[in-house]
Design an enzyme around this catalytic site. Structure first.
Site, mmCIF file in Angstrom:
data_model
loop_
_atom_site.group_PDB
_atom_site.id
_atom_site.type_symbol
_atom_site.label_atom_id
_atom_site.label_comp_id
_atom_site.label_asym_id
_atom_site.label_seq_id
_atom_site.Cartn_x
_atom_site.Cartn_y
_atom_site.Cartn_z
ATOM 1 N N GLY A 244 0.781 -1.219 0.000
ATOM 2 C CA GLY A 244 0.000 0.000 0.000
ATOM 3 C C GLY A 244 0.816 1.273 0.000
ATOM 4 O O GLY A 244 0.243 2.372 0.028
ATOM 5 N N GLU A 285 4.568 -6.153 1.471
ATOM 6 C CA GLU A 285 4.115 -6.613 0.146
ATOM 7 C C GLU A 285 3.885 -5.443 -0.795
ATOM 8 O O GLU A 285 2.747 -5.167 -1.188
ATOM 9 C CB GLU A 285 2.803 -7.398 0.314
ATOM 10 C CG GLU A 285 2.888 -8.547 1.298
ATOM 11 C CD GLU A 285 1.513 -9.093 1.668
ATOM 12 O OE1 GLU A 285 0.505 -8.354 1.539
ATOM 13 O OE2 GLU A 285 1.454 -10.250 2.081
ATOM 14 N N PRO A 286 4.920 -4.722 -1.179
ATOM 15 C CA PRO A 286 4.704 -3.589 -2.080
ATOM 16 C C PRO A 286 4.346 -4.037 -3.495
ATOM 17 O O PRO A 286 4.889 -5.012 -3.997
ATOM 18 C CB PRO A 286 6.071 -2.892 -2.086
ATOM 19 C CG PRO A 286 7.045 -4.003 -1.825
ATOM 20 C CD PRO A 286 6.341 -4.936 -0.863
ATOM 21 N N ARG A 288 2.409 -1.341 -6.015
ATOM 22 C CA ARG A 288 2.469 -0.036 -6.684
ATOM 23 C C ARG A 288 3.832 0.629 -6.539
ATOM 24 O O ARG A 288 4.367 1.173 -7.507
ATOM 25 C CB ARG A 288 1.400 0.860 -6.051
ATOM 26 C CG ARG A 288 1.240 2.214 -6.700
ATOM 27 C CD ARG A 288 0.375 3.130 -5.812
ATOM 28 N NE ARG A 288 -0.829 2.448 -5.365
ATOM 29 C CZ ARG A 288 -1.979 2.438 -6.034
ATOM 30 N NH1 ARG A 288 -2.082 3.093 -7.165
ATOM 31 N NH2 ARG A 288 -3.020 1.788 -5.550
ATOM 32 N N ARG A 324 -7.966 3.676 -14.230
ATOM 33 C CA ARG A 324 -7.884 4.275 -12.903
ATOM 34 C C ARG A 324 -8.549 5.645 -12.782
ATOM 35 O O ARG A 324 -9.213 5.919 -11.782
ATOM 36 C CB ARG A 324 -6.435 4.324 -12.415
ATOM 37 C CG ARG A 324 -5.836 2.923 -12.221
ATOM 38 C CD ARG A 324 -4.490 2.951 -11.535
ATOM 39 N NE ARG A 324 -4.592 3.434 -10.170
ATOM 40 C CZ ARG A 324 -4.264 4.638 -9.779
ATOM 41 N NH1 ARG A 324 -3.776 5.512 -10.628
ATOM 42 N NH2 ARG A 324 -4.412 4.993 -8.522
ATOM 43 N N TYR A 328 -11.236 5.381 -9.886
ATOM 44 C CA TYR A 328 -10.886 5.983 -8.595
ATOM 45 C C TYR A 328 -10.798 7.504 -8.666
ATOM 46 O O TYR A 328 -10.374 8.118 -7.700
ATOM 47 C CB TYR A 328 -9.499 5.514 -8.143
ATOM 48 C CG TYR A 328 -9.242 4.040 -8.157
ATOM 49 C CD1 TYR A 328 -10.115 3.148 -7.525
ATOM 50 C CD2 TYR A 328 -8.092 3.534 -8.753
ATOM 51 C CE1 TYR A 328 -9.842 1.794 -7.522
ATOM 52 C CE2 TYR A 328 -7.817 2.183 -8.744
ATOM 53 C CZ TYR A 328 -8.693 1.317 -8.137
ATOM 54 O OH TYR A 328 -8.411 -0.018 -8.124
ATOM 55 N N CYS A 355 -16.214 4.524 -26.060
ATOM 56 C CA CYS A 355 -17.592 4.991 -26.140
ATOM 57 C C CYS A 355 -18.192 5.272 -24.772
ATOM 58 O O CYS A 355 -19.222 4.693 -24.413
ATOM 59 C CB CYS A 355 -18.424 3.970 -26.895
ATOM 60 S SG CYS A 355 -17.828 3.715 -28.563
ATOM 61 N N GLU A 356 -17.538 6.084 -23.991
ATOM 62 C CA GLU A 356 -18.056 6.511 -22.692
ATOM 63 C C GLU A 356 -17.608 7.950 -22.482
ATOM 64 O O GLU A 356 -16.429 8.258 -22.689
ATOM 65 C CB GLU A 356 -17.444 5.666 -21.555
ATOM 66 C CG GLU A 356 -17.633 4.186 -21.703
ATOM 67 C CD GLU A 356 -18.541 3.593 -20.645
ATOM 68 O OE1 GLU A 356 -18.813 4.276 -19.640
ATOM 69 O OE2 GLU A 356 -18.984 2.458 -20.850
HETATM 70 C C1 LIG Z 1 -2.885 -5.285 -3.401
HETATM 71 C C2 LIG Z 1 -2.201 -5.817 -2.234
HETATM 72 C C3 LIG Z 1 -0.879 -5.472 -1.988
HETATM 73 C C4 LIG Z 1 -0.132 -4.463 -2.821
HETATM 74 O O1 LIG Z 1 -0.671 -3.197 -2.689
HETATM 75 P P1 LIG Z 1 0.080 -1.912 -3.285
HETATM 76 O O2 LIG Z 1 -0.798 -0.791 -2.961
HETATM 77 O O3 LIG Z 1 0.201 -2.131 -4.743
HETATM 78 O O4 LIG Z 1 1.402 -1.843 -2.636
HETATM 79 C C5 LIG Z 1 -0.257 -6.058 -0.924
HETATM 80 N N1 LIG Z 1 -0.900 -6.949 -0.131
HETATM 81 C C6 LIG Z 1 -2.174 -7.292 -0.334
HETATM 82 C C7 LIG Z 1 -2.812 -8.265 0.548
HETATM 83 C C8 LIG Z 1 -2.876 -6.732 -1.387
HETATM 84 O O5 LIG Z 1 -4.144 -7.053 -1.580
#
Ligand SMILES: *Cc1c(COP(=O)(O)O)cnc(C)c1O
Length: 615
Positions: A244, A285-286, A288, A324, A328, A355-356
């Site tokens: 995240g 867990e990166p 993005r 996106r 969002y 077409c939107e």
């Molecule tokens: C999507 C997700 C991530 C990665 O999120 P980013 O915002 O891309 O870093 C990590 N862990 C879990 C469980 C996710 O669902």
């Protein structure tokens, strides 16, 4: 050249030739690979991986952000493990060569098949979403004959992130289990024979730009660990804080990982010590933040118009390659990718081709005046959740992805073309019109057609785009000799003639080898001014009549992927795509792939009609 301001990849430069990434100019990339085009700054991705590996003990790349084989391999080579959300992502990682013990699996609705595949692949961790899944995972592991290490995904009660849709850790989320049920679930996990609980997983959301939510989540998790030890006697080896980490799209400040990482790790260490808990390993867990800023999308401007006082600049992509903004309300930085144009600027909305009305990539961006058809635009920070969320809406194929490094481009994913978009169709298109149009005769060639044939053939060759030959070298005499025997057991030469002039030709020839005598190969052309009138169909109909008459069972041909009209014709006659010969043709303008198509006519005398189509 000056380094650009804004969220551009590390190697991006805006010089007199315009934008260059990895030492390759945007214009060259667009000319060679077409637009829209995703450009990956490979060194940028590597540097991000190295930062994560230096700052955190166990980073995993969340492949859903951008899942291509080369990306997975690159990230794995830089030492990151990978996180997958589905069986499809798991397959992609395994097929990229990542070993199971470097893969963790999450997801809020895993199927039995996915669980079994995960265990059978020897994955490192399964992040269990809920108590029911725990039972199913245990059974899947029993079927495989293994014991699976698991984390329990908990809802920390802290949601963070740029948009409600990507806040995953707050109350009411569909991901994970509420804190109250965790002790019972963990007790159950310790009883089940084929799972082994090793820790807790808490992912709060995506595009988080502050440290506080992470630090708050750590407190919640530590309190939970304390409770689990007291109530269940469980001591966690692993705490997974998810991903995240936010990046800059426009003028945001990206999350400062250099500051966040030590703070997070210290908070866990000190919090564990203060509670008398063993110090757990910390996983992150990166997704993005590994790939987001490393990529740009190049578009070419098409229509420019004024509407209700706004200037709308339509590009050749849009919501199909980047959903996106629509999904969002995401904002992006847009810049001209061509040579700088000094002078005044204009505020425009960059819209897509779909077409939107909501198909808007960026609102109210400033570009040099005037913006004109053919201009190249670059959109920054498009690495994450663009291609992986891409669709083929309006039958627009997904863009190509090319990585650049040291002045060299390398194609990672080719552009999805008409053949790709057709590949799931189970039925061929309706039957062909096979009568030649009035005034046109289709017949075997004769010697006196030679000169006219050569003229027609040379005109198509000169177009360069449709047949292999670009320059005709046959002599009229050689052709006359061939045309004297234009319908034999070995092959046929057919012509379409209009007002005494050859307007199309087809040659078909059976293979010489004993094992492939039942196969014939054909090539054909119709002159430019006579296309679209059924002449090709009439030639093909006659060629297949020849093939059947001599016991040929299978007819093969190749066609360039861009030649959509020819492929449509071939499909009408039962031809199907069997493969792609990559860079098989080296034409004057560059390489071309060829699509191999074949029609099965059936064994003679068996009445098989597999090659025929319904009318
Ligand atoms: C999507 C997700 C991530 C990665 O999120 P980013 O915002 O891309 O870093 C990590 N862990 C879990 C469980 C996710 O669902």
């Amino acid at each position: 050249m000056p380094e650009p301001t804004g969220p551009w990849p590390a190697s991006a430069r805006f010089g007199p030739e315009g934008l260059a990434v990895g030492g390759v100019s945007a214009r060259e990339l667009a000319d060679e690979f077409g637009t829209p085009l995703l450009v990956v700054d490979e060194e940028h991705v590597r540097a991000r991986c190295r930062s994560f590996a230096a700052l955190f003990p166990h980073p995993l790349y969340a492949v859903k952000a951008f899942t291509s084989r080369q990306m997975i391999r690159l990230v794995a080579a830089e030492g990151l493990n990978v996180l997958v959300a589905t069986g499809g992502e798991l397959e992609a990682c395994l097929r990229a060569g990542v070993r199971g013990d470097r893969i963790a699996v999450h997801g809020n609705n895993k199927s039995d098949e996915e669980l079994e595949l995960a265990v059978a692949s020897g994955v490192w961790l399964v992040n269990v979403d809920n108590p029911e899944e725990l039972e199913r995972l245990d059974r899947a592991a029993r079927r495989v004959g293994a014991t699976q290490a698991v984390l329990l995904r908990v809802i920390p009660g802290i949601g963070a992130g740029a948009h409600r849709a990507i806040q995953t850790g707050g109350a009411g989320t569909k991901f994970g289990m509420p804190l109250e049920v965790v002790p019972d679930a963990l007790r159950r996990a310790t009883e089940l024979p084929n799972v082994r609980p090793v820790g807790i997983h808490a992912h709060i959301g995506s595009q988080v730009l502050e440290a506080e939510p992470y630090l708050a989540a750590v407190e919640v998790v530590l309190d939970l660990l304390e409770r689990l030890r007291a109530e269940v006697g469980f001591e966690a080896e692993i705490v997974d804080l998810g991903g995240g980490f936010g990046v800059a799209y426009t003028d945001e400040r990206p999350l400062e990982l250099d500051a966040l990482a030590p703070a997070l790790l210290a908070r866990i260490r000190e919090g564990a010590v203060a509670r008398g808990l063993p110090i757990p390993h910390v996983l992150v867990e990166p997704g993005r933040s590994v790939v987001g800023a490393a990529m740009v999308t190049l578009y070419r401007v098409g229509t420019v118009k004024e509407s209700d006082g706004r200037t709308l600049v339509a590009v050749d992509g849009g919501m199909s390659d980047n959903i996106r903004p629509m999904l969002y309300g995401a904002r992006y930085t847009v810049a001209p990718a061509g040579p700088p144009r000094p002078g005044s600027t204009v505020r425009v909305d960059v819209v897509g081709r779909h077409c939107e009305s909501g198909d808007v990539l960026a609102r109210d961006v400033e570009l040099p005046f005037p913006v004109a058809r053919g201009d190249l635009l670059a959109v920054a920070a498009t690495g994450a959740y663009t291609y992986s969320m891409a669709s083929t809406y309006n039958r627009v194929g997904r863009p190509a992805v090319v990585a650049v490094r040291g002045g060299r481009p390398r194609l990672w994913l080719r552009r999805e073309d008409a053949v790709d978009l057709e590949r799931l169709e189970s039925s061929p298109p309706p039957a062909a019109r096979s009568q030649p149009p009035p005034g046109v005769v289709v017949r075997p060639a004769v010697a006196r057609d030679a000169a006219s044939y050569l003229h027609a053939y040379a005109s198509v060759a000169a177009e360069r785009r449709y047949i292999q030959t670009e320059q005709v070298r046959h002599s009229p005499r050689e052709l006359r000799r061939r045309f004297r025997r234009s319908w034999t057991g070995e092959g046929a030469h057919l012509v379409a003639v209009e007002e005494g002039r050859v307007v199309g030709g087809l040659s078909i020839r059976r293979d010489a080898h004993e094992s492939t005598r039942h196969v014939a190969t054909l090539g054909m052309f119709v002159t430019r001014d006579r296309r679209g009138r059924g002449i090709g169909s009439a030639l093909m109909d006659e060629a297949l009549r020849w093939a059947r008459s001599v016991g040929v069972e299978r007819v093969e041909l190749t066609v360039y992927p861009h030649n959509v009209a020819a492929m449509a014709l071939y499909r009408k006659f039962g031809f199907v795509e069997e493969g792609r010969l990559v860079r098989h043709a080296k034409k004057s303008y560059g390489y071309e792939d060829e699509i191999l198509m074949a029609a099965w006519l059936g064994e003679p005398g068996t009445g098989s009609d597999a090659g025929e189509v319904v009318g």
